[in-house]
Design a protein around this motif. Structure first.
Motif, mmCIF file in Angstrom:
data_model
loop_
_atom_site.group_PDB
_atom_site.id
_atom_site.type_symbol
_atom_site.label_atom_id
_atom_site.label_comp_id
_atom_site.label_asym_id
_atom_site.label_seq_id
_atom_site.Cartn_x
_atom_site.Cartn_y
_atom_site.Cartn_z
ATOM 1 N N ASN A 44 29.912 38.222 12.714
ATOM 2 C CA ASN A 44 30.821 37.399 11.911
ATOM 3 C C ASN A 44 30.288 35.964 11.860
ATOM 4 O O ASN A 44 29.569 35.512 12.742
ATOM 5 C CB ASN A 44 32.251 37.437 12.464
ATOM 6 N N ALA A 45 30.654 35.285 10.790
ATOM 7 C CA ALA A 45 30.123 33.938 10.539
ATOM 8 C C ALA A 45 30.658 32.904 11.521
ATOM 9 O O ALA A 45 29.947 31.951 11.859
ATOM 10 C CB ALA A 45 30.433 33.517 9.109
ATOM 11 N N ASP A 46 31.886 33.051 11.975
ATOM 12 C CA ASP A 46 32.455 32.077 12.908
ATOM 13 C C ASP A 46 31.606 31.952 14.174
ATOM 14 O O ASP A 46 31.252 30.842 14.592
ATOM 15 C CB ASP A 46 33.896 32.443 13.277
ATOM 16 N N ASP A 47 31.271 33.095 14.781
ATOM 17 C CA ASP A 47 30.458 33.075 16.004
ATOM 18 C C ASP A 47 29.057 32.538 15.727
ATOM 19 O O ASP A 47 28.490 31.808 16.542
ATOM 20 C CB ASP A 47 30.381 34.473 16.617
ATOM 21 N N ALA A 48 28.490 32.904 14.580
ATOM 22 C CA ALA A 48 27.148 32.419 14.221
ATOM 23 C C ALA A 48 27.154 30.902 14.033
ATOM 24 O O ALA A 48 26.223 30.213 14.472
ATOM 25 C CB ALA A 48 26.662 33.126 12.962
ATOM 26 N N LEU A 49 28.189 30.368 13.389
ATOM 27 C CA LEU A 49 28.284 28.916 13.198
ATOM 28 C C LEU A 49 28.408 28.181 14.526
ATOM 29 O O LEU A 49 27.776 27.138 14.728
ATOM 30 C CB LEU A 49 29.475 28.566 12.308
ATOM 31 N N ILE A 50 29.194 28.720 15.433
ATOM 32 C CA ILE A 50 29.340 28.114 16.757
ATOM 33 C C ILE A 50 27.991 28.063 17.454
ATOM 34 O O ILE A 50 27.605 27.036 18.021
ATOM 35 C CB ILE A 50 30.389 28.874 17.602
ATOM 36 N N ILE A 81 25.396 26.122 6.170
ATOM 37 C CA ILE A 81 24.313 25.754 7.086
ATOM 38 C C ILE A 81 23.192 25.028 6.359
ATOM 39 O O ILE A 81 22.533 24.175 6.943
ATOM 40 C CB ILE A 81 23.785 26.956 7.901
ATOM 41 N N GLN A 82 22.989 25.327 5.068
ATOM 42 C CA GLN A 82 21.940 24.638 4.328
ATOM 43 C C GLN A 82 22.319 23.189 4.028
ATOM 44 O O GLN A 82 21.434 22.360 3.845
ATOM 45 C CB GLN A 82 21.586 25.406 3.058
ATOM 46 N N GLN A 83 23.607 22.887 4.001
ATOM 47 C CA GLN A 83 24.018 21.497 3.853
ATOM 48 C C GLN A 83 23.702 20.709 5.120
ATOM 49 O O GLN A 83 23.273 19.561 5.063
ATOM 50 C CB GLN A 83 25.508 21.407 3.535
ATOM 51 N N LYS A 84 23.921 21.324 6.276
ATOM 52 C CA LYS A 84 23.684 20.639 7.553
ATOM 53 C C LYS A 84 22.219 20.674 7.967
ATOM 54 O O LYS A 84 21.702 19.709 8.522
ATOM 55 C CB LYS A 84 24.556 21.252 8.650
ATOM 56 N N TRP A 85 21.538 21.803 7.715
ATOM 57 C CA TRP A 85 20.130 21.975 8.082
ATOM 58 C C TRP A 85 19.355 22.439 6.842
ATOM 59 O O TRP A 85 19.007 23.611 6.710
ATOM 60 C CB TRP A 85 19.995 23.002 9.201
ATOM 61 N N PRO A 86 19.042 21.520 5.939
ATOM 62 C CA PRO A 86 18.420 21.904 4.664
ATOM 63 C C PRO A 86 17.017 22.500 4.796
ATOM 64 O O PRO A 86 16.554 23.165 3.879
ATOM 65 C CB PRO A 86 18.383 20.586 3.877
#
Length: 129
Positions: A44-50, A81-86
């Motif tokens: 899931n994306a929540d855990d990946a974002l964390i 994630i591309q906004q934060k780490w382009p």
């Protein structure tokens, strides 16, 4: 597992795999590890974002499926994630016929079902961009 890697080596890299299907998630992580990279897998994306935030985005590649449980789908995850780490190379995968115009043009789209060679090609392309 034996497969043609076309000379691709991921030694020293760390790859994030976001896939809700356990079989595909395991297959992708096995391939990535066979190529020499460390692999962090999530369903899931929540855990990946964390994990990305805790690691300060220190991944070499992110691979995300679109159809995920929860409110954040794969396309939205990659946009975030591309906004934060382009500079983080990304592969977007889905079995749905989606409008991918909203994706960063550097993102590789890999339509399911894919073959091992297609995944390896996509990884090579994403890392060379």
């Amino acid at each position: 597992m034996e497969f043609g890697t076309k000379g691709l080596s991921l030694i020293g890299m760390k790859v994030l795999v976001l896939e809700d299907d356990q079989t595909l998630r395991t297959l992708m992580s096995d391939i990535i590890r066979e190529l020499g990279a460390d692999c962090a897998t999530f369903d899931n994306a929540d855990d990946a974002l964390i994990e990305l935030l805790e690691q300060h985005g220190s991944f070499s590649l992110a691979i995300a499926d679109h159809g995920l449980p929860g409110s954040i789908k794969g396309m939205e995850f990659l946009s975030m994630i591309q906004q934060k780490w382009p500079d983080l190379p990304c592969i977007f995968t889905s079995g749905f016929n989606l409008d991918t115009d909203g994706l960063d043009p550097r993102t590789i789209f890999l339509f399911k079902p894919w073959a091992l060679e297609q995944l390896i090609d996509a990884i090579g392309q994403a890392l060379s961009r």
